[in-house]
Design an enzyme around this catalytic site. Structure first.
Site, PDB file in Angstrom:
ATOM      1  N   PHE B  42     -37.898  54.838 -39.775  1.00  0.00           N
ATOM      2  CA  PHE B  42     -38.018  54.151 -38.640  1.00  0.00           C
ATOM      3  C   PHE B  42     -39.393  54.774 -37.793  1.00  0.00           C
ATOM      4  O   PHE B  42     -39.849  54.252 -36.904  1.00  0.00           O
ATOM      5  CB  PHE B  42     -37.105  53.797 -37.648  1.00  0.00           C
ATOM      6  CG  PHE B  42     -36.395  55.350 -37.259  1.00  0.00           C
ATOM      7  CD1 PHE B  42     -35.073  55.382 -37.878  1.00  0.00           C
ATOM      8  CD2 PHE B  42     -36.785  55.968 -36.423  1.00  0.00           C
ATOM      9  CE1 PHE B  42     -34.359  56.884 -37.900  1.00  0.00           C
ATOM     10  CE2 PHE B  42     -35.804  57.160 -36.131  1.00  0.00           C
ATOM     11  CZ  PHE B  42     -34.893  57.521 -36.897  1.00  0.00           C
ATOM     12  N   GLY B  45     -42.675  53.123 -37.557  1.00  0.00           N
ATOM     13  CA  GLY B  45     -43.017  52.179 -36.527  1.00  0.00           C
ATOM     14  C   GLY B  45     -42.581  52.023 -35.316  1.00  0.00           C
ATOM     15  O   GLY B  45     -42.769  51.186 -34.304  1.00  0.00           O
ATOM     16  N   HIS B  46     -41.904  53.349 -34.802  1.00  0.00           N
ATOM     17  CA  HIS B  46     -41.535  53.412 -33.516  1.00  0.00           C
ATOM     18  C   HIS B  46     -41.833  54.721 -33.135  1.00  0.00           C
ATOM     19  O   HIS B  46     -41.184  55.749 -33.133  1.00  0.00           O
ATOM     20  CB  HIS B  46     -39.983  53.499 -33.461  1.00  0.00           C
ATOM     21  CG  HIS B  46     -39.328  53.138 -31.836  1.00  0.00           C
ATOM     22  ND1 HIS B  46     -39.407  54.488 -31.006  1.00  0.00           N
ATOM     23  CD2 HIS B  46     -38.951  52.245 -31.246  1.00  0.00           C
ATOM     24  CE1 HIS B  46     -38.845  54.096 -29.897  1.00  0.00           C
ATOM     25  NE2 HIS B  46     -38.380  52.860 -30.067  1.00  0.00           N
ATOM     26  N   PHE B  47     -43.189  55.106 -32.369  1.00  0.00           N
ATOM     27  CA  PHE B  47     -44.006  53.855 -31.995  1.00  0.00           C
ATOM     28  C   PHE B  47     -45.163  53.994 -33.144  1.00  0.00           C
ATOM     29  O   PHE B  47     -45.393  55.002 -33.770  1.00  0.00           O
ATOM     30  CB  PHE B  47     -44.478  53.816 -30.643  1.00  0.00           C
ATOM     31  CG  PHE B  47     -43.480  53.876 -29.721  1.00  0.00           C
ATOM     32  CD1 PHE B  47     -42.895  52.469 -29.377  1.00  0.00           C
ATOM     33  CD2 PHE B  47     -42.890  54.615 -28.998  1.00  0.00           C
ATOM     34  CE1 PHE B  47     -41.884  52.189 -28.609  1.00  0.00           C
ATOM     35  CE2 PHE B  47     -41.875  54.441 -28.052  1.00  0.00           C
ATOM     36  CZ  PHE B  47     -41.248  53.142 -27.758  1.00  0.00           C
ATOM     37  N   VAL B  52     -41.361  58.205 -31.822  1.00  0.00           N
ATOM     38  CA  VAL B  52     -40.123  58.763 -30.708  1.00  0.00           C
ATOM     39  C   VAL B  52     -38.838  58.339 -31.468  1.00  0.00           C
ATOM     40  O   VAL B  52     -38.664  57.018 -31.927  1.00  0.00           O
ATOM     41  CB  VAL B  52     -40.368  58.398 -29.498  1.00  0.00           C
ATOM     42  CG1 VAL B  52     -39.422  58.823 -28.461  1.00  0.00           C
ATOM     43  CG2 VAL B  52     -41.756  58.599 -28.939  1.00  0.00           C
TER      44      VAL B  52
END
Lengths: 85, 148
Positions: B42, B45-47, B52
């Site tokens: 993840f 994509g974050h961010f 983070v």
């Protein structure tokens, strides 16, 4: 405390946990907490804990199992209050 | 004690297991930790370009350590083969960001465990020991005996 006062007090507690799509005037003595008032099992626990505090009683697992409707709750509260007084 | 038996009973696996070790477990609370590996998907994509750890996953980490591990401990005598669990409420505050590679420590304090509902106060500390998020979580635990 009169029966009417106990019902009023219980109604106030239940109101806190009513989902947004259920109006306060939906609460009657016959209302089924889960099926009619759409209260989930987690919030039903909150109601039981608030009832314990409000009426200064202690409820057991069996009481929780029997507490299907508002009327059931009133009957349980009544029994517990009679025992303690 | 390594509390491996508790971790073995958790109903999660990678990539959604957010418990590595438990440092202490008692009837009143639990402390455990998890390392958010840089490799976790993840972060791409974050961010975008600025990884983070998402707050929802910090909450999940708090719930797995603070509620589920504690719940399994409290239900030690019950048959957990058909344990059903569900998060019923969460109220969290996020104070500091948690970056990829950080090991976080969760401390949970039992508020009550009654009528199958466990409610806890949780705190998550970052690698430096600073409070990164805190809140109150509750979940329902149904064992085989309750369902039948």
């Amino acid at each position: 405390m009169t029966e009417a006062a106990r019902y009023q007090k219980l109604k106030e507690i239940v109101t806190i946990y009513l989902p947004e799509d259920v109006a306060v005037d939906m609460i009657t003595e016959e209302s089924h907490f889960i099926n009619e008032l759409n209260i989930n099992s987690a919030n039903l626990v909150d109601i039981v804990l608030d009832v314990e505090d409000a009426f200064d009683i202690l409820l057991e697992n069996e009481d929780m199992d029997q507490m299907q409707t508002v009327k059931d709750a009133l009957a349980i509260i009544d029994t517990k209050l009679t025992k303690t007084s | 004690m390594n509390y491996h038996h508790i971790i073995a009973q958790l109903p999660y696996s990678k990539p959604f297991l957010f418990v590595d070790t438990l440092q202490s477990v008692s009837a009143d609370g639990v402390e455990g930790s998890f390392t958010f590996s840089r490799e976790l998907g993840f972060y791409q994509g974050h961010f975008k370009g600025n990884p983070v750890t998402p707050g929802v996953l910090l909450t999940e980490c708090c719930a797995q350590i603070g509620l589920v591990c504690l719940g399994i401990h409290l239900l030690a005598k019950a048959d957990l083969s058909q344990l059903q669990i569900g998060l019923s409420s969460s109220e969290m505050e996020f104070l500091l960001p948690v970056y990829p590679g950080e090991t976080v420590t969760v401390r949970s304090e039992k508020l009550y465990f009654r009528f199958h509902k466990l409610k806890c106060k949780v705190r998550l500390y970052n690698a430096e020991g600073a409070l990164a998020c805190k809140g109150v979580l509750s979940g329902m635990f149904k064992t085989r005996e309750d369902v039948t």
